[in-house]
Design a protein around this motif. Structure first.
Motif, short mmCIF file in Angstrom:
data_model
loop_
_atom_site.label_atom_id
_atom_site.label_comp_id
_atom_site.label_asym_id
_atom_site.label_seq_id
_atom_site.Cartn_x
_atom_site.Cartn_y
_atom_site.Cartn_z
N TYR A 97 157.50 -17.13 25.35
CA TYR A 97 158.00 -17.87 27.16
C TYR A 97 159.23 -17.53 27.49
O TYR A 97 160.19 -16.91 26.40
CB TYR A 97 157.79 -19.71 26.22
N VAL A 98 159.80 -18.36 28.67
CA VAL A 98 161.44 -18.04 28.77
C VAL A 98 161.70 -19.47 28.53
O VAL A 98 160.98 -20.90 29.06
CB VAL A 98 161.35 -17.66 30.11
N SER A 99 162.71 -19.69 28.20
CA SER A 99 164.11 -21.41 28.26
C SER A 99 163.06 -21.71 29.88
O SER A 99 163.43 -21.13 30.57
CB SER A 99 165.21 -20.60 27.38
N GLY A 100 163.47 -23.05 29.53
CA GLY A 100 162.61 -23.87 30.91
C GLY A 100 161.97 -23.48 31.30
O GLY A 100 161.39 -24.03 32.62
N LYS A 166 150.45 -28.95 32.01
CA LYS A 166 151.26 -28.40 31.85
C LYS A 166 152.37 -28.44 31.12
O LYS A 166 152.43 -29.37 31.42
CB LYS A 166 151.89 -27.52 33.72
N VAL A 167 153.24 -28.28 30.42
CA VAL A 167 154.87 -29.29 30.00
C VAL A 167 155.52 -27.78 30.68
O VAL A 167 155.69 -27.02 30.19
CB VAL A 167 154.24 -29.72 28.88
N LYS A 168 157.21 -28.55 30.31
CA LYS A 168 157.79 -27.98 30.67
C LYS A 168 159.28 -27.85 29.71
O LYS A 168 159.39 -28.74 28.76
CB LYS A 168 159.16 -28.22 31.56
N LEU A 169 159.26 -26.55 28.75
CA LEU A 169 160.49 -26.13 27.89
C LEU A 169 161.90 -26.89 28.23
O LEU A 169 162.11 -26.48 29.36
CB LEU A 169 160.43 -24.18 27.10
N PRO A 170 162.63 -27.11 27.15
CA PRO A 170 164.06 -27.61 27.62
C PRO A 170 164.96 -26.82 27.82
O PRO A 170 164.55 -25.48 27.82
CB PRO A 170 164.04 -27.92 26.17
N ASP A 171 165.58 -26.49 28.58
CA ASP A 171 166.34 -25.34 29.26
C ASP A 171 167.14 -25.15 28.57
O ASP A 171 168.50 -26.28 27.54
CB ASP A 171 167.34 -25.93 30.49
N GLY A 172 167.52 -24.29 28.40
CA GLY A 172 168.51 -23.87 27.47
C GLY A 172 168.64 -23.62 25.78
O GLY A 172 169.43 -22.98 25.05
N VAL A 173 167.30 -23.98 25.52
CA VAL A 173 166.62 -23.76 24.26
C VAL A 173 166.25 -22.52 23.96
O VAL A 173 164.89 -22.13 24.45
CB VAL A 173 166.09 -24.98 24.09
N ASP A 214 153.50 -21.37 16.37
CA ASP A 214 154.46 -20.00 16.10
C ASP A 214 154.92 -19.26 18.02
O ASP A 214 153.94 -18.53 17.95
CB ASP A 214 154.41 -19.03 15.24
N VAL A 215 156.03 -19.80 18.48
CA VAL A 215 156.16 -19.03 19.16
C VAL A 215 157.40 -18.50 19.68
O VAL A 215 158.67 -18.57 18.55
CB VAL A 215 155.51 -20.29 20.68
N TYR A 216 158.32 -17.15 20.68
CA TYR A 216 159.58 -17.15 20.80
C TYR A 216 159.55 -17.30 22.18
O TYR A 216 159.08 -17.27 23.19
CB TYR A 216 159.13 -15.44 20.74
N ILE A 217 161.23 -18.28 22.09
CA ILE A 217 161.10 -18.80 23.56
C ILE A 217 162.42 -17.51 23.81
O ILE A 217 163.59 -17.45 23.41
CB ILE A 217 162.00 -19.77 23.79
N HIS A 218 162.63 -16.43 24.79
CA HIS A 218 163.03 -15.87 25.40
C HIS A 218 164.45 -16.33 25.92
O HIS A 218 164.39 -17.75 27.11
CB HIS A 218 162.73 -15.02 26.27
N SER A 219 165.51 -16.20 26.62
CA SER A 219 167.03 -16.48 27.30
C SER A 219 166.67 -16.10 29.07
O SER A 219 166.92 -16.87 29.15
CB SER A 219 168.62 -16.10 26.57
N ASN A 220 166.07 -14.72 29.02
CA ASN A 220 165.74 -14.20 30.17
C ASN A 220 164.68 -13.88 30.30
O ASN A 220 163.82 -14.25 29.15
CB ASN A 220 166.55 -13.12 30.27
N THR A 221 164.23 -14.26 32.13
CA THR A 221 162.18 -13.89 32.09
C THR A 221 162.95 -12.29 31.86
O THR A 221 163.19 -11.20 32.16
CB THR A 221 162.81 -14.09 33.60
N PRO A 222 161.35 -11.66 30.67
CA PRO A 222 161.16 -10.30 30.67
C PRO A 222 160.84 -10.08 32.03
O PRO A 222 160.55 -10.23 32.79
CB PRO A 222 159.71 -10.46 30.04
N ILE A 223 161.10 -8.58 31.98
CA ILE A 223 160.95 -7.33 33.44
C ILE A 223 159.62 -7.13 33.70
O ILE A 223 158.58 -7.50 33.39
CB ILE A 223 161.06 -6.23 32.58
N GLY A 224 159.66 -8.06 34.74
CA GLY A 224 158.26 -8.12 35.77
C GLY A 224 157.56 -8.81 35.28
O GLY A 224 156.14 -9.48 35.91
#
Length: 343
Positions: A97-100, A166-173, A214-224
Protein backbone atom coordinates in the motif's frame (compact mmCIF):
# COMPACT_ATOMS: atom_id res chain seq x y z
CA UNK A 1 -25.01 -48.46 20.97
CA UNK A 2 -26.30 -46.68 17.85
CA UNK A 3 -29.41 -45.53 19.69
CA UNK A 4 -27.30 -44.09 22.48
CA UNK A 5 -25.09 -42.13 20.09
CA UNK A 6 -28.03 -40.71 18.16
CA UNK A 7 -29.84 -39.70 21.36
CA UNK A 8 -26.76 -37.96 22.68
CA UNK A 9 -26.33 -36.11 19.40
CA UNK A 10 -29.95 -34.98 19.45
CA UNK A 11 -29.67 -33.68 23.00
CA UNK A 12 -26.48 -31.81 22.17
CA UNK A 13 -28.07 -30.25 19.11
CA UNK A 14 -31.18 -29.22 20.98
CA UNK A 15 -29.08 -27.55 23.66
CA UNK A 16 -26.75 -25.79 21.26
CA UNK A 17 -29.27 -24.43 18.78
CA UNK A 18 -29.98 -21.55 21.15
CA UNK A 19 -26.30 -20.64 21.33
CA UNK A 20 -24.96 -20.83 17.77
CA UNK A 21 -21.94 -18.70 16.96
CA UNK A 22 -20.61 -16.78 13.99
CA UNK A 23 -17.63 -17.72 11.86
CA UNK A 24 -15.53 -15.52 9.58
CA UNK A 25 -12.16 -14.48 8.19
CA UNK A 26 -10.34 -11.48 6.74
CA UNK A 27 -9.78 -11.99 3.00
CA UNK A 28 -8.50 -8.59 1.84
CA UNK A 29 -5.80 -8.08 2.81
CA UNK A 30 -5.37 -11.87 3.17
CA UNK A 31 -4.94 -12.77 6.84
CA UNK A 32 -2.24 -15.11 8.12
CA UNK A 33 -4.80 -17.86 8.67
CA UNK A 34 -6.29 -17.55 5.17
CA UNK A 35 -3.41 -16.52 2.90
CA UNK A 36 -3.02 -20.11 1.71
CA UNK A 37 -6.30 -19.63 -0.16
CA UNK A 38 -4.50 -17.14 -2.44
CA UNK A 39 -1.42 -19.26 -3.06
CA UNK A 40 0.93 -17.68 -0.53
CA UNK A 41 3.47 -20.19 0.86
CA UNK A 42 2.06 -20.26 4.38
CA UNK A 43 0.72 -23.30 6.29
CA UNK A 44 -2.88 -24.32 5.62
CA UNK A 45 -5.48 -23.69 8.32
CA UNK A 46 -8.69 -25.50 7.30
CA UNK A 47 -10.50 -23.86 10.24
CA UNK A 48 -9.34 -20.38 9.31
CA UNK A 49 -12.83 -19.04 10.08
CA UNK A 50 -12.56 -19.98 13.77
CA UNK A 51 -10.00 -17.59 15.25
CA UNK A 52 -12.36 -16.60 18.07
CA UNK A 53 -10.13 -16.40 21.15
CA UNK A 54 -10.81 -20.05 21.97
CA UNK A 55 -14.58 -19.57 21.90
CA UNK A 56 -16.94 -17.52 24.03
CA UNK A 57 -16.67 -19.64 27.19
CA UNK A 58 -12.87 -19.86 27.04
CA UNK A 59 -12.51 -16.18 26.16
CA UNK A 60 -14.65 -14.77 28.95
CA UNK A 61 -15.07 -17.46 31.59
CA UNK A 62 -11.62 -19.06 31.58
CA UNK A 63 -9.43 -16.22 30.31
CA UNK A 64 -11.24 -13.26 31.85
CA UNK A 65 -11.84 -11.56 28.49
CA UNK A 66 -8.20 -11.83 27.38
CA UNK A 67 -7.33 -12.95 23.86
CA UNK A 68 -4.26 -13.22 21.68
CA UNK A 69 -3.76 -10.16 19.46
CA UNK A 70 -4.39 -12.31 16.36
CA UNK A 71 -7.34 -14.30 17.72
CA UNK A 72 -5.59 -17.25 19.39
CA UNK A 73 -6.62 -18.68 22.76
CA UNK A 74 -4.84 -16.51 25.34
CA UNK A 75 -3.72 -19.65 27.21
CA UNK A 76 -1.74 -20.86 24.19
CA UNK A 77 2.01 -20.84 24.73
CA UNK A 78 3.75 -17.81 23.20
CA UNK A 79 4.43 -17.14 20.46
CA UNK A 80 0.84 -18.13 19.77
CA UNK A 81 0.05 -19.80 16.44
CA UNK A 82 -1.00 -16.69 14.49
CA UNK A 83 1.32 -14.18 16.16
CA UNK A 84 4.82 -13.18 15.04
CA UNK A 85 7.10 -16.25 14.93
CA UNK A 86 4.09 -18.52 15.43
CA UNK A 87 3.22 -21.30 12.98
CA UNK A 88 1.31 -18.88 10.74
CA UNK A 89 3.16 -15.64 11.60
CA UNK A 90 5.99 -15.80 9.08
CA UNK A 91 6.18 -12.15 8.03
CA UNK A 92 4.99 -12.70 4.44
CA UNK A 93 3.47 -9.44 3.21
CA UNK A 94 0.23 -10.03 1.32
CA UNK A 95 -0.41 -6.48 0.07
CA UNK A 96 1.59 -3.36 -0.78
CA UNK A 97 0.00 0.00 0.00
CA UNK A 98 0.84 3.69 -0.04
CA UNK A 99 0.84 5.93 3.03
CA UNK A 100 -2.56 7.62 3.38
CA UNK A 101 -4.16 5.32 0.78
CA UNK A 102 -7.82 4.35 0.87
CA UNK A 103 -7.81 0.54 0.78
CA UNK A 104 -10.36 -2.23 0.34
CA UNK A 105 -11.36 -4.46 3.23
CA UNK A 106 -13.10 -7.73 2.47
CA UNK A 107 -14.44 -10.15 5.08
CA UNK A 108 -16.14 -13.46 4.47
CA UNK A 109 -18.58 -14.52 7.18
CA UNK A 110 -19.30 -18.21 6.77
CA UNK A 111 -21.88 -17.80 9.56
CA UNK A 112 -23.18 -14.27 10.09
CA UNK A 113 -24.32 -13.11 13.51
CA UNK A 114 -24.55 -9.39 12.82
CA UNK A 115 -22.62 -7.04 15.13
CA UNK A 116 -19.72 -4.88 14.00
CA UNK A 117 -16.17 -5.04 12.65
CA UNK A 118 -13.13 -2.83 13.24
CA UNK A 119 -9.73 -2.58 11.55
CA UNK A 120 -6.49 -1.34 13.13
CA UNK A 121 -2.88 -0.93 12.04
CA UNK A 122 0.36 -1.60 13.89
CA UNK A 123 3.34 -0.01 12.04
CA UNK A 124 5.66 -2.76 13.19
CA UNK A 125 8.99 -3.34 11.49
CA UNK A 126 10.36 -6.44 13.17
CA UNK A 127 8.51 -9.71 12.41
CA UNK A 128 10.72 -11.49 14.94
CA UNK A 129 9.30 -9.64 17.95
CA UNK A 130 5.86 -9.65 19.53
CA UNK A 131 3.16 -7.10 18.73
CA UNK A 132 1.05 -5.53 21.45
CA UNK A 133 -2.59 -4.47 21.39
CA UNK A 134 -1.41 -1.00 22.43
CA UNK A 135 0.37 -0.72 19.07
CA UNK A 136 -2.83 -1.55 17.18
CA UNK A 137 -4.90 0.83 19.29
CA UNK A 138 -2.80 3.80 18.16
CA UNK A 139 -4.14 3.52 14.62
CA UNK A 140 -7.82 2.56 14.24
CA UNK A 141 -8.58 2.87 10.53
CA UNK A 142 -11.66 5.02 9.80
CA UNK A 143 -14.18 4.19 7.11
CA UNK A 144 -13.60 6.21 3.95
CA UNK A 145 -14.82 9.78 4.33
CA UNK A 146 -15.72 9.43 8.02
CA UNK A 147 -14.14 9.48 11.46
CA UNK A 148 -15.94 6.27 12.43
CA UNK A 149 -13.91 3.05 12.38
CA UNK A 150 -16.87 0.71 13.02
CA UNK A 151 -18.39 -1.22 10.14
CA UNK A 152 -21.92 -2.20 11.20
CA UNK A 153 -23.29 -5.39 9.63
CA UNK A 154 -26.72 -4.70 8.08
CA UNK A 155 -29.64 -6.33 9.88
CA UNK A 156 -31.03 -7.76 6.64
CA UNK A 157 -27.76 -9.39 5.59
CA UNK A 158 -27.74 -13.14 4.76
CA UNK A 159 -26.61 -15.92 7.13
CA UNK A 160 -23.35 -16.13 5.16
CA UNK A 161 -21.74 -13.68 2.77
CA UNK A 162 -18.90 -11.40 1.72
CA UNK A 163 -18.76 -7.86 3.14
CA UNK A 164 -16.61 -5.08 1.72
CA UNK A 165 -15.86 -1.52 2.72
CA UNK A 166 -13.01 0.99 2.47
CA UNK A 167 -10.76 2.43 5.17
CA UNK A 168 -8.04 5.06 5.09
CA UNK A 169 -4.46 4.39 6.12
CA UNK A 170 -2.87 7.11 8.30
CA UNK A 171 -0.97 9.84 6.49
CA UNK A 172 2.80 9.78 6.91
CA UNK A 173 2.93 6.25 8.39
CA UNK A 174 5.18 3.79 6.57
CA UNK A 175 6.51 0.38 7.55
CA UNK A 176 8.16 -2.61 5.92
CA UNK A 177 6.40 -5.11 8.19
CA UNK A 178 3.05 -3.58 9.14
CA UNK A 179 0.26 -5.68 10.60
CA UNK A 180 -3.45 -5.01 10.01
CA UNK A 181 -5.76 -6.38 12.70
CA UNK A 182 -9.42 -7.18 11.91
CA UNK A 183 -11.80 -7.65 14.83
CA UNK A 184 -15.36 -8.91 14.56
CA UNK A 185 -17.69 -8.49 17.52
CA UNK A 186 -20.73 -10.69 16.91
CA UNK A 187 -24.10 -9.30 17.97
CA UNK A 188 -26.24 -12.31 18.79
CA UNK A 189 -25.53 -12.94 22.50
CA UNK A 190 -27.93 -11.60 25.14
CA UNK A 191 -25.99 -9.58 27.70
CA UNK A 192 -25.76 -6.58 30.04
CA UNK A 193 -24.05 -3.29 29.20
CA UNK A 194 -22.40 -2.02 32.39
CA UNK A 195 -21.95 1.48 30.94
CA UNK A 196 -25.62 2.10 30.10
CA UNK A 197 -27.35 -0.46 32.32
CA UNK A 198 -29.16 -1.85 29.28
CA UNK A 199 -29.80 -5.57 28.91
CA UNK A 200 -30.49 -6.82 25.38
CA UNK A 201 -29.25 -9.00 22.57
CA UNK A 202 -25.86 -7.77 21.39
CA UNK A 203 -25.07 -6.04 24.69
CA UNK A 204 -22.19 -6.97 26.98
CA UNK A 205 -19.45 -9.49 26.06
CA UNK A 206 -19.84 -10.97 22.58
CA UNK A 207 -18.10 -13.71 20.66
CA UNK A 208 -15.01 -12.10 19.15
CA UNK A 209 -12.96 -12.96 16.07
CA UNK A 210 -9.52 -11.49 15.37
CA UNK A 211 -7.27 -11.92 12.31
CA UNK A 212 -3.88 -10.41 11.46
CA UNK A 213 -2.56 -9.61 7.96
CA UNK A 214 0.99 -8.59 7.04
CA UNK A 215 1.34 -5.65 4.63
CA UNK A 216 3.93 -3.18 3.37
CA UNK A 217 3.21 0.58 3.34
CA UNK A 218 5.36 2.72 1.02
CA UNK A 219 6.06 6.42 1.33
CA UNK A 220 5.52 7.16 -2.37
CA UNK A 221 3.05 5.93 -4.97
CA UNK A 222 4.55 2.99 -6.91
CA UNK A 223 5.17 3.78 -10.58
CA UNK A 224 2.05 3.34 -12.66
CA UNK A 225 -0.26 2.72 -9.71
CA UNK A 226 -2.91 5.28 -8.67
CA UNK A 227 -2.77 6.12 -4.96
CA UNK A 228 -6.27 4.83 -4.28
CA UNK A 229 -5.85 1.39 -5.84
CA UNK A 230 -4.36 -1.67 -4.19
CA UNK A 231 -0.98 -2.81 -5.48
CA UNK A 232 -1.23 -6.59 -5.40
CA UNK A 233 2.08 -8.27 -4.73
CA UNK A 234 1.54 -12.02 -4.89
CA UNK A 235 4.05 -13.78 -7.12
CA UNK A 236 2.50 -17.15 -6.17
CA UNK A 237 -0.99 -16.36 -7.50
CA UNK A 238 -2.46 -18.46 -10.30
CA UNK A 239 -5.09 -17.28 -12.78
CA UNK A 240 -7.94 -18.93 -14.62
CA UNK A 241 -10.22 -18.06 -17.52
CA UNK A 242 -13.98 -18.63 -17.41
CA UNK A 243 -15.69 -20.21 -14.40
CA UNK A 244 -14.14 -22.17 -11.57
CA UNK A 245 -17.11 -23.46 -9.49
CA UNK A 246 -16.86 -22.87 -5.75
CA UNK A 247 -13.32 -21.58 -5.86
CA UNK A 248 -13.59 -17.85 -6.46
CA UNK A 249 -16.33 -15.52 -5.26
CA UNK A 250 -14.23 -12.38 -4.80
CA UNK A 251 -16.38 -9.27 -4.94
CA UNK A 252 -13.40 -7.25 -6.16
CA UNK A 253 -11.81 -9.93 -8.38
CA UNK A 254 -12.36 -8.77 -11.95
CA UNK A 255 -10.93 -10.47 -15.05
CA UNK A 256 -8.03 -8.58 -16.60
CA UNK A 257 -7.90 -7.56 -20.28
CA UNK A 258 -7.02 -11.13 -21.18
CA UNK A 259 -10.04 -12.52 -19.31
CA UNK A 260 -7.92 -13.95 -16.50
CA UNK A 261 -9.08 -13.94 -12.85
CA UNK A 262 -6.86 -14.67 -9.82
CA UNK A 263 -7.59 -18.03 -8.22
CA UNK A 264 -8.88 -17.94 -4.64
CA UNK A 265 -9.87 -21.10 -2.76
CA UNK A 266 -13.30 -20.32 -1.29
CA UNK A 267 -14.64 -23.76 -0.41
CA UNK A 268 -14.83 -24.45 3.32
CA UNK A 269 -15.43 -28.20 3.43
CA UNK A 270 -14.94 -31.05 0.95
CA UNK A 271 -16.17 -34.55 1.75
CA UNK A 272 -15.99 -38.06 0.28
CA UNK A 273 -19.03 -39.23 -1.65
CA UNK A 274 -21.30 -41.79 -0.04
CA UNK A 275 -19.49 -44.72 -1.62
CA UNK A 276 -16.19 -43.74 0.02
CA UNK A 277 -17.15 -41.96 3.25
CA UNK A 278 -16.47 -44.97 5.49
CA UNK A 279 -12.94 -45.51 4.16
CA UNK A 280 -10.40 -44.44 6.78
CA UNK A 281 -8.59 -41.23 5.87
CA UNK A 282 -10.73 -40.47 2.83
CA UNK A 283 -12.22 -37.33 4.39
CA UNK A 284 -8.73 -35.94 4.98
CA UNK A 285 -7.73 -36.84 1.41
CA UNK A 286 -10.69 -34.89 0.03
CA UNK A 287 -9.77 -31.83 2.09
CA UNK A 288 -6.13 -31.95 1.06
CA UNK A 289 -6.81 -32.39 -2.64
CA UNK A 290 -9.91 -30.23 -3.13
CA UNK A 291 -8.60 -27.34 -0.98
CA UNK A 292 -5.13 -27.56 -2.44
CA UNK A 293 -3.76 -24.52 -4.32
CA UNK A 294 -4.45 -25.14 -7.16
CA UNK A 295 -7.30 -27.63 -6.54
CA UNK A 296 -6.68 -31.25 -7.53
CA UNK A 297 -10.20 -32.38 -6.70
CA UNK A 298 -11.63 -35.50 -8.32
CA UNK A 299 -15.38 -34.94 -8.15
CA UNK A 300 -16.03 -38.62 -8.77
CA UNK A 301 -14.68 -39.23 -5.26
CA UNK A 302 -15.29 -35.94 -3.41
CA UNK A 303 -17.71 -33.04 -3.34
CA UNK A 304 -17.55 -29.60 -1.73
CA UNK A 305 -20.42 -28.00 0.21
CA UNK A 306 -21.13 -24.31 0.75
CA UNK A 307 -24.49 -24.18 2.57
CA UNK A 308 -26.31 -26.39 5.05
CA UNK A 309 -29.88 -26.30 6.37
CA UNK A 310 -31.88 -28.10 9.04
CA UNK A 311 -34.27 -30.91 8.18
CA UNK A 312 -36.67 -33.15 10.11
CA UNK A 313 -37.45 -32.31 13.74
CA UNK A 314 -34.49 -29.95 14.01
CA UNK A 315 -35.94 -27.66 11.31
CA UNK A 316 -38.68 -26.62 13.77
CA UNK A 317 -36.18 -25.04 16.16
CA UNK A 318 -35.08 -21.41 16.08
CA UNK A 319 -31.73 -20.78 14.37
CA UNK A 320 -31.52 -24.46 13.37
CA UNK A 321 -30.38 -23.56 9.85
CA UNK A 322 -27.58 -21.43 11.25
CA UNK A 323 -26.54 -24.22 13.60
CA UNK A 324 -26.34 -26.71 10.72
CA UNK A 325 -24.51 -24.21 8.53
CA UNK A 326 -21.88 -23.66 11.22
CA UNK A 327 -21.34 -27.21 12.43
CA UNK A 328 -21.61 -29.08 9.14
CA UNK A 329 -19.03 -26.79 7.52
CA UNK A 330 -16.47 -27.34 10.29
CA UNK A 331 -13.54 -29.70 9.99
CA UNK A 332 -14.06 -32.36 11.15
CA UNK A 333 -17.73 -32.04 10.23
CA UNK A 334 -20.51 -32.82 12.72
CA UNK A 335 -23.52 -33.20 10.45
CA UNK A 336 -26.16 -35.89 11.25
CA UNK A 337 -27.87 -36.69 7.95
CA UNK A 338 -31.32 -36.87 9.53
CA UNK A 339 -30.95 -33.37 11.00
CA UNK A 340 -28.95 -31.35 8.47
CA UNK A 341 -28.67 -31.28 4.69
CA UNK A 342 -25.82 -29.64 2.78
CA UNK A 343 -25.81 -28.25 -0.76
Amino acid sequence: MKIHVRSTALLCLAALVVGVYGHGRLMDPPARNSMWRFGYPNPVNYNDNELYCGGYVVHYNKNGGRCGVCGDNYQEKTPRSHENRGIFGNGINTKNYVSGQVINIEVELTTNHKGRMEVRLCPHNDPSTAITQECFDQYPLPLEGTSDFRFIIPEDSPKAGVFTWKVKLPDGVTCSACVIQWTYFAGNTWGFDNATGEAAQGKGPQETFINCADVYIHSNTPIGAPANNNVVDNPWALYFRGSFPGMNRDVNAKPDKNGLTPLVIRAQLCLPRKKYKNIAGFDTWCMQTCLHYPPRCNYDFCYCVSECKAVGRLAEKKDADVFCHQNCLGHPSFCPSDMCECL
